[in-house]
Design an enzyme around this catalytic site. Structure first.
Site, PDB file in Angstrom:
ATOM      1  N   TYR A   1      -5.476  -0.619  -0.801  1.00 57.25           N
ATOM      2  CA  TYR A   1      -5.094   0.656  -1.423  1.00 57.25           C
ATOM      3  C   TYR A   1      -4.934   1.753  -0.366  1.00 57.25           C
ATOM      4  O   TYR A   1      -3.888   2.405  -0.275  1.00 57.25           O
ATOM      5  CB  TYR A   1      -6.138   1.077  -2.472  1.00 57.25           C
ATOM      6  CG  TYR A   1      -6.048   2.543  -2.844  1.00 57.25           C
ATOM      7  CD1 TYR A   1      -4.946   3.042  -3.541  1.00 57.25           C
ATOM      8  CD2 TYR A   1      -7.055   3.453  -2.479  1.00 57.25           C
ATOM      9  CE1 TYR A   1      -4.848   4.396  -3.858  1.00 57.25           C
ATOM     10  CE2 TYR A   1      -6.963   4.799  -2.797  1.00 57.25           C
ATOM     11  CZ  TYR A   1      -5.849   5.265  -3.485  1.00 57.25           C
ATOM     12  OH  TYR A   1      -5.751   6.602  -3.791  1.00 57.25           O
TER      13      TYR A   1
ATOM     14  N   THR B   1      -5.006  10.724  -0.458  1.00 58.70           N
ATOM     15  CA  THR B   1      -6.441  10.506  -0.616  1.00 58.70           C
ATOM     16  C   THR B   1      -7.206  10.649   0.694  1.00 58.70           C
ATOM     17  O   THR B   1      -6.633  10.415   1.772  1.00 58.70           O
ATOM     18  CB  THR B   1      -6.656   9.085  -1.186  1.00 58.70           C
ATOM     19  OG1 THR B   1      -8.036   8.766  -1.140  1.00 58.70           O
ATOM     20  CG2 THR B   1      -5.912   8.029  -0.383  1.00 58.70           C
ATOM     21  N   ASP B   2      -8.496  10.945   0.580  1.00 59.17           N
ATOM     22  CA  ASP B   2      -9.340  10.978   1.785  1.00 59.17           C
ATOM     23  C   ASP B   2      -9.608   9.574   2.325  1.00 59.17           C
ATOM     24  O   ASP B   2     -10.090   9.412   3.447  1.00 59.17           O
ATOM     25  CB  ASP B   2     -10.664  11.707   1.499  1.00 59.17           C
ATOM     26  CG  ASP B   2     -11.505  11.078   0.393  1.00 59.17           C
ATOM     27  OD1 ASP B   2     -11.074  10.084  -0.215  1.00 59.17           O
ATOM     28  OD2 ASP B   2     -12.621  11.590   0.133  1.00 59.17           O
ATOM     29  N   GLU B   3      -9.321   8.534   1.504  1.00 65.81           N
ATOM     30  CA  GLU B   3      -9.649   7.163   1.931  1.00 65.81           C
ATOM     31  C   GLU B   3      -8.841   6.725   3.150  1.00 65.81           C
ATOM     32  O   GLU B   3      -9.208   5.764   3.816  1.00 65.81           O
ATOM     33  CB  GLU B   3      -9.432   6.170   0.783  1.00 65.81           C
ATOM     34  CG  GLU B   3     -10.309   6.484  -0.406  1.00 65.81           C
ATOM     35  CD  GLU B   3     -10.547   5.307  -1.339  1.00 65.81           C
ATOM     36  OE1 GLU B   3     -10.200   4.171  -0.985  1.00 65.81           O
ATOM     37  OE2 GLU B   3     -11.089   5.549  -2.425  1.00 65.81           O
TER      38      GLU B   3
ATOM     39  N   LYS C   1      -1.605   3.842   0.952  1.00 65.31           N
ATOM     40  CA  LYS C   1      -1.496   5.310   0.889  1.00 65.31           C
ATOM     41  C   LYS C   1      -1.263   5.876   2.292  1.00 65.31           C
ATOM     42  O   LYS C   1      -0.488   6.819   2.470  1.00 65.31           O
ATOM     43  CB  LYS C   1      -2.762   5.924   0.282  1.00 65.31           C
ATOM     44  CG  LYS C   1      -2.965   5.682  -1.203  1.00 65.31           C
ATOM     45  CD  LYS C   1      -1.892   6.291  -2.088  1.00 65.31           C
ATOM     46  CE  LYS C   1      -1.917   7.801  -2.151  1.00 65.31           C
ATOM     47  NZ  LYS C   1      -0.934   8.337  -3.140  1.00 65.31           N
TER      48      LYS C   1
END
Ligand code: NAD
Ligand code: DAU
Length: 364
Positions: A171, A145-147, A175
């Site tokens: 989260y 993810t970009d997060e 990741k």
């Protein structure tokens, strides 16, 4: 290449293990792969958590080249058996706990699945690859993810593959941990891992807890549309089928050890996105309990630690692999609203007691 030549003409069939294939992106990817490569063997490994739905893959269950296995990616002996028994050459790893609000309520499952689960898969795949004398065609695609890059200010440049990791939620931290492991397995053992970091997806089979399906379903039920904080947070939206085509390109042409950012070039403020959905629903839904839907918009307490802005710089995948998104946010949202209108049989059963209890906890 001539106009009539088939780019898949000399392609050897793959034997692909897709983890999390009963979830949102995983199931879209399973359909993408099955449609494009019908001679490939597809194995889906999914624990069927609250976010996994076997019905989504119902059309495939009778196909000879398809096998569904209910199981946990943390189960090493199961993963070992599947890799060996099915002679897997490609892993597309989607399985994860994926919802930020749930990670705030209960982070343990996120560390378990996202970190320990990814580690378990990588270890199993490393041994499988080594036992088979390190075939050059093996790939382990780690879908992320970009997060992991944190939050951008209004004038910051978009996230590139070299942006430092600054995850802010349990989260995204879990990741990020899994990304580091995937990277380290290439660096240390030369296991052919590739990492992709993608922006917000939307489209068919999206679980109702996420912004877009939640808003669509609440409009259809005449319930309030809860916008966190001031609604000015920005996300970069990508239609899920474009994400699947990008992952296909990465598996076939991406370089092991590399990271590719994937994004939609569609930065939209949450409140503007919700208004677009309201207008589409007003236009497309024959019957609505409340019309216009904008009357339902309600600003609610903000998400703790809410990242302000995400934006992806997808130059690398465009220049090196020739991929770019094909669907604009206007087209994709229209298709998505139409899909939720046409498929109440898919989403209604998901509004279970467990879901309503979760909803109560987050929005009460
Ligand atoms: P999802 O929550 O819809 O689906 C996750 C799937 O994984 C479910 O089918 C679930 O049953 C399964 N699963 C969970 N724990 C498991 C376990 N221990 N063993 C086996 N299966 C398990 O998630 P999604 O939105 O489809 O996201 C898929 C992947 O893409 C995730 O890794 C996520 O981090 C990443 N991603 C998502 C987005 C997005 O916008 N949704 C964007 C970028 C990256
Ligand atoms: O950026 C990629 C990520 O996108 C993925 O890695 C995650 O798995 C995926 O869940 C998604 O995370 P977000 O937190 O950005 O998505 P979500 O749909 O939960 O929220 C999108 C934005 O909308 C975010 O700014 C929070 C806001 N929001 C969300 C919900 C559920 C609301 O304002 N109200 C809501 O009820």
């Amino acid at each position: 290449m001539t106009a009539n030549s088939n780019p898949n003409e000399n392609r050897q069939p793959h034997r692909i293990l897709i983890t999390g294939g009963a979830g949102f992106i995983g199931s879209n990817f399973v359909y993408h792969w099955y449609t494009k490569y019908p001679d490939d063997r597809i194995i889906v490994l999914d624990a069927l958590t609250y976010a996994g739905n076997r019905q989504t893959l119902g059309n495939l269950e009778t196909k000879e080249n398809f096998r569904f296995v209910k199981g946990d990616i943390c189960d090493r002996s199961l993963v070992d058996t599947l890799l060996k028994e099915e002679s897997i050459d490609t892993v597309a790893h989607f399985a994860a706990e994926s919802h930020v609000d749930r990670s705030i309520l209960g982070p343990a499952a996120f560390v378990q699945t996202n970190v320990v689960g990814t580690f378990t898969l990588l270890e199993a795949f490393r041994h499988h690859w080594q036992d088979n004398e390190r075939p050059e065609n093996y790939r382990f695609l780690h879908v992320s993810t970009d997060e992991v890059y944190g939050s951008l200010g209004p004038d910051d440049p978009a996230f590139s593959e070299t942006t430092p990791y600054t995850p802010n939620s349990p989260y995204s931290a879990s990741k990020a941990g899994s990304d580091h492991l995937a990277r380290a397995y290439f660096h240390t053992y030369k296991v052919p891992t590739i990492i992709t970091n993608c922006s917000n997806n939307y489209g068919p089979y999206h679980f109702p807890e996420k912004l877009i399906p939640l808003m669509c379903i609440n409009m259809l039920l005449g319930k309030p549309l809860p916008v966190y904080g001031d609604g000015q947070n920005i996300r970069d939206w990508l239609y899920v089928r474009d994400h699947c085509s990008a992952l296909d390109v990465v598996i076939h042409a991406g370089q092991p050890g590399e990271t590719y950012n994937i994004g939609g070039n569609n930065e939209v403020k949450n409140i503007d996105l919700v208004r677009m959905l309201c207008q589409l629903m007003d236009e497309l839904a024959p019957e609505l309990p409340v019309r216009p839907c904008e009357k339902l918009i309600t600003f609610v307490k903000d998400r703790p630690g809410h990242d302000r802005r995400y934006a992806i710089d997808a130059t690398k995948i465009k220049t090196e692999l020739g991929w770019s998104p094909s669907v604009t946010v206007e087209q994709g949202l229209r298709q998505t609203v139409e899909w939720y209108l046409a498929n109440p049989d898919w989403w209604k059963p998901l509004l279970s007691e467990e879901y309503l209890a979760y909803y109560q906890k987050v929005y009460a």
